[in-house]
Design a protein around this motif. Structure first.
Motif, PDB file in Angstrom:
ATOM      1  N   ARG A  10       0.800  -1.240   0.000  1.00 65.57           N
ATOM      2  CA  ARG A  10       0.000   0.000   0.000  1.00 65.57           C
ATOM      3  C   ARG A  10       0.826   1.280   0.000  1.00 65.57           C
ATOM      4  O   ARG A  10       0.279   2.362   0.075  1.00 65.57           O
ATOM      5  CB  ARG A  10      -0.939  -0.017   1.193  1.00 65.57           C
ATOM      6  CG  ARG A  10      -2.013  -1.075   1.045  1.00 65.57           C
ATOM      7  CD  ARG A  10      -3.139  -0.845   2.019  1.00 65.57           C
ATOM      8  NE  ARG A  10      -4.230  -1.728   1.697  1.00 65.57           N
ATOM      9  CZ  ARG A  10      -4.430  -2.893   2.288  1.00 65.57           C
ATOM     10  NH1 ARG A  10      -3.608  -3.298   3.224  1.00 65.57           N
ATOM     11  NH2 ARG A  10      -5.447  -3.637   1.937  1.00 65.57           N
ATOM     12  N   ARG A  12       2.609   2.645   2.291  1.00 61.59           N
ATOM     13  CA  ARG A  12       2.369   3.447   3.495  1.00 61.59           C
ATOM     14  C   ARG A  12       3.459   3.292   4.539  1.00 61.59           C
ATOM     15  O   ARG A  12       3.681   4.211   5.321  1.00 61.59           O
ATOM     16  CB  ARG A  12       1.018   3.073   4.103  1.00 61.59           C
ATOM     17  CG  ARG A  12      -0.123   3.454   3.192  1.00 61.59           C
ATOM     18  CD  ARG A  12      -1.457   3.307   3.851  1.00 61.59           C
ATOM     19  NE  ARG A  12      -2.469   3.721   2.880  1.00 61.59           N
ATOM     20  CZ  ARG A  12      -3.535   3.023   2.577  1.00 61.59           C
ATOM     21  NH1 ARG A  12      -3.779   1.897   3.196  1.00 61.59           N
ATOM     22  NH2 ARG A  12      -4.381   3.458   1.679  1.00 61.59           N
ATOM     23  N   GLU A  40      -1.074   4.547  -1.487  1.00 60.53           N
ATOM     24  CA  GLU A  40      -0.835   5.999  -1.453  1.00 60.53           C
ATOM     25  C   GLU A  40      -0.320   6.486  -2.805  1.00 60.53           C
ATOM     26  O   GLU A  40      -0.742   7.504  -3.307  1.00 60.53           O
ATOM     27  CB  GLU A  40       0.163   6.349  -0.349  1.00 60.53           C
ATOM     28  CG  GLU A  40      -0.360   6.154   1.053  1.00 60.53           C
ATOM     29  CD  GLU A  40      -1.467   7.112   1.420  1.00 60.53           C
ATOM     30  OE1 GLU A  40      -1.381   8.314   1.082  1.00 60.53           O
ATOM     31  OE2 GLU A  40      -2.431   6.653   2.055  1.00 60.53           O
ATOM     32  N   GLU A  41       0.643   5.771  -3.350  1.00 51.28           N
ATOM     33  CA  GLU A  41       1.190   6.033  -4.686  1.00 51.28           C
ATOM     34  C   GLU A  41       1.097   4.716  -5.451  1.00 51.28           C
ATOM     35  O   GLU A  41       1.929   3.834  -5.282  1.00 51.28           O
ATOM     36  CB  GLU A  41       2.649   6.493  -4.597  1.00 51.28           C
ATOM     37  CG  GLU A  41       3.315   6.750  -5.918  1.00 51.28           C
ATOM     38  CD  GLU A  41       2.769   7.977  -6.633  1.00 51.28           C
ATOM     39  OE1 GLU A  41       2.640   7.907  -7.875  1.00 51.28           O
ATOM     40  OE2 GLU A  41       2.479   8.986  -5.968  1.00 51.28           O
TER      41      GLU A  41
END
Length: 107
Positions: A10, A12, A40-41
């Protein structure tokens, strides 16, 4: 300058930590991304093609990377770090693992 990409699920905890740790090096251009849709990206084909060296945190990440971007991986070396999702962002134990495992693959 070597282009290095760190990938986790993820984006993160693990890959952003790696990006922060190795982003300070002047001989590296560093990015991070995640394979999950809610990352997130999120990892994109452009990022995969940009990278010369891709570090994945787990074997399942390597498998997913190969499934989704196999043809685009021709120019990148992929290394699995075998780091489980057991650490928080910038956890000193995670930083130590990253430095030990990534360091042997960088000049």
């Amino acid at each position: 300058m070597k282009r290095v990409l760190f990938v986790c699920s993820r984006n993160r905890l693990r890959s952003p930590t790696a990006e922060r740790v190795f982003g300070a090096r002047r001989d590296l251009d560093v990015a991070s991304a995640g394979l999950a849709p809610d990352a997130e990206e999120p990892l994109t084909a452009d990022l995969v093609e940009w990278a010369e060296l891709i570090f994945v945190m787990e074997k399942r990440h390597r498998a997913a990377l190969n499934r989704r971007f196999g043809r685009r991986l021709r120019h990148a070396r992929v290394v699995c770090l075998d780091i489980p999702d057991d650490y928080g962002f910038m956890d000193p134990r995670l930083v130590q693992l990253l430095e030990a495992r990534v360091g042997r693959h960088l000049p």
